[in-house]
Scaffold this active site. Structure first.
Site, PDB file in Angstrom:
ATOM      1  N   ASP A  31      20.466  62.076  33.671  1.00 62.59           N
ATOM      2  CA  ASP A  31      18.943  62.114  33.737  1.00 62.59           C
ATOM      3  C   ASP A  31      18.480  62.944  34.921  1.00 62.59           C
ATOM      4  OD1 ASP A  31      19.373  59.985  32.115  1.00 62.59           O
ATOM      5  OD2 ASP A  31      19.035  58.168  33.427  1.00 62.59           O
ATOM      6  N   LYS A 136      18.066  58.484  25.689  1.00 61.88           N
ATOM      7  CA  LYS A 136      18.297  57.221  25.831  1.00 61.88           C
ATOM      8  C   LYS A 136      16.976  55.949  26.473  1.00 61.88           C
ATOM      9  CE  LYS A 136      20.495  57.596  30.430  1.00 61.88           C
ATOM     10  NZ  LYS A 136      19.749  56.551  31.415  1.00 61.88           N
ATOM     11  N   LYS A 139      19.575  52.291  30.594  1.00 64.53           N
ATOM     12  CA  LYS A 139      20.336  52.791  31.768  1.00 64.53           C
ATOM     13  C   LYS A 139      21.648  53.355  31.413  1.00 64.53           C
ATOM     14  CE  LYS A 139      17.050  50.975  34.305  1.00 64.53           C
ATOM     15  NZ  LYS A 139      15.904  51.874  34.626  1.00 64.53           N
ATOM     16  N   CYS A 169      21.792  54.550  36.574  1.00 65.26           N
ATOM     17  CA  CYS A 169      21.968  55.127  35.081  1.00 65.26           C
ATOM     18  C   CYS A 169      23.473  55.804  35.286  1.00 65.26           C
ATOM     19  CB  CYS A 169      21.087  56.113  34.659  1.00 65.26           C
ATOM     20  SG  CYS A 169      19.576  55.166  34.355  1.00 65.26           S
ATOM     21  N   GLN A 209      40.745  49.317  43.061  1.00 66.96           N
ATOM     22  CA  GLN A 209      41.828  48.554  42.180  1.00 66.96           C
ATOM     23  C   GLN A 209      42.471  49.438  41.299  1.00 66.96           C
ATOM     24  OE1 GLN A 209      40.081  44.611  41.043  1.00 66.96           O
ATOM     25  NE2 GLN A 209      38.096  45.757  41.414  1.00 66.96           N
TER      26      GLN A 209
HETATM   27  C1  C5J Z   1      18.234  56.005  36.688  1.00 71.02           C
HETATM   28  C2  C5J Z   1      16.772  54.425  37.124  1.00 71.02           C
HETATM   29  N1  C5J Z   1      18.271  57.235  35.783  1.00 71.02           N
HETATM   30  N2  C5J Z   1      17.101  54.338  38.515  1.00 71.02           N
HETATM   31  N3  C5J Z   1      17.233  55.295  36.105  1.00 71.02           N
HETATM   32  O1  C5J Z   1      19.248  55.722  37.447  1.00 71.02           O
HETATM   33  O2  C5J Z   1      15.964  53.714  36.843  1.00 71.02           O
END
Ligand code: C5J
Length: 239
Positions: A31, A136, A139, A169, A209
């Site tokens: 993104d 997409k 997220k 995301c 972990q």
């Molecule tokens: C992403 C958002 N890409 N923060 N989207 O993280 O809404």
């Protein structure tokens, strides 16, 4: 730099070393769109300082160029919705009190709508021929997309992640990928959040972990692995 895609390289990562072969690894850039990185987009409409995200662009660009030069494959994702909003749940669009909602007209076109100027990946990281672009609605990059099938066709088993935002995301996609059996590494200085504390916490959660979600490493460690002499293939690591 070795040109072999099948030989194993090792990234000096946390919580322990991350071996991978270029042939079975994709660099996934989440993104890096104008809507999140530039003023007037979705991120800014939520009251965020987009300058924080802009700061990682040179590092992400250098990493992308090095990965391409080594012969690695790249997947880019874009969060966004159809113009009629049929893939945008009202719960997402109506939540909170942003200055502009998803689908509203803004300075870069309609907010978070496919095909609008703000939906585009920033020019510094623009996809080139042969790279995959995943659109997409959510997220996570596996939800409502053909990403899983595209990775399976190429026998991809390892994913390196960059992009924004770390705890939304990027982390959601890493968790989806982890549950589908991929070994995942987050490039620490190739990702950013509007909230520095959330970025730090997300990285801790991912590698805690015994790498419960995945590994983290700085881009310098990834570049060092790309430039290191190739190692012999250890038993049990797929080429
Ligand atoms: C992403 C958002 N890409 N923060 N989207 O993280 O809404």
């Amino acid at each position: 730099m070795s040109t072999s895609l099948n030989t194993v390289r090792t990234i000096d990562a946390q919580p322990f070393a991350f071996p991978f072969a270029l042939a079975s690894t994709a660099l996934v850039i989440i993104d890096m769109q104008r809507d999140f990185v530039e003023p007037g987009g979705f991120g800014a409409s939520l009251g965020n300082d987009v300058g924080l995200l802009q700061a990682i662009v040179p590092t992400a660009q250098a990493m992308l160029h090095a990965w391409r030069e080594a012969g690695g494959w790249v997947v880019h994702t874009r969060e966004g919705h159809l113009p009629d909003l049929s893939d945008c749940p009202p719960a997402k669009r109506l939540r909170g009190a942003p200055s502009l909602r998803i689908g509203d007209p803004g300075p870069m076109g309609r907010i978070l709508i496919r095909g609008e100027p703000g939906h585009a990946i920033i020019p510094e990281l623009a996809p080139i021929d042969g790279e995959l672009v995943i659109d997409k609605p959510g997220k996570g990059a596996f939800y409502g997309t053909p990403l899983r099938e595209a990775l399976q066709v190429r026998d991809i088993t390892h994913l390196l992640f960059m992009g924004v935002t770390t705890e939304v995301c990027v982390q959601t996609t890493m968790r989806e990928a982890n549950d589908r059996g991929y070994d995942c590494l987050l490039i620490e200085d190739g990702t950013e959040s509007y909230f520095p504390g959330f970025k730090a916490a997300a990285m801790e959660m991912i590698r805690a972990q015994g790498a419960i979600v995945g590994w983290t490493a700085p881009s310098a460690a990834v570049l060092a692995a790309l430039n290191a002499p190739a190692e012999p293939m250890p038993h049990g690591v797929a080429a």
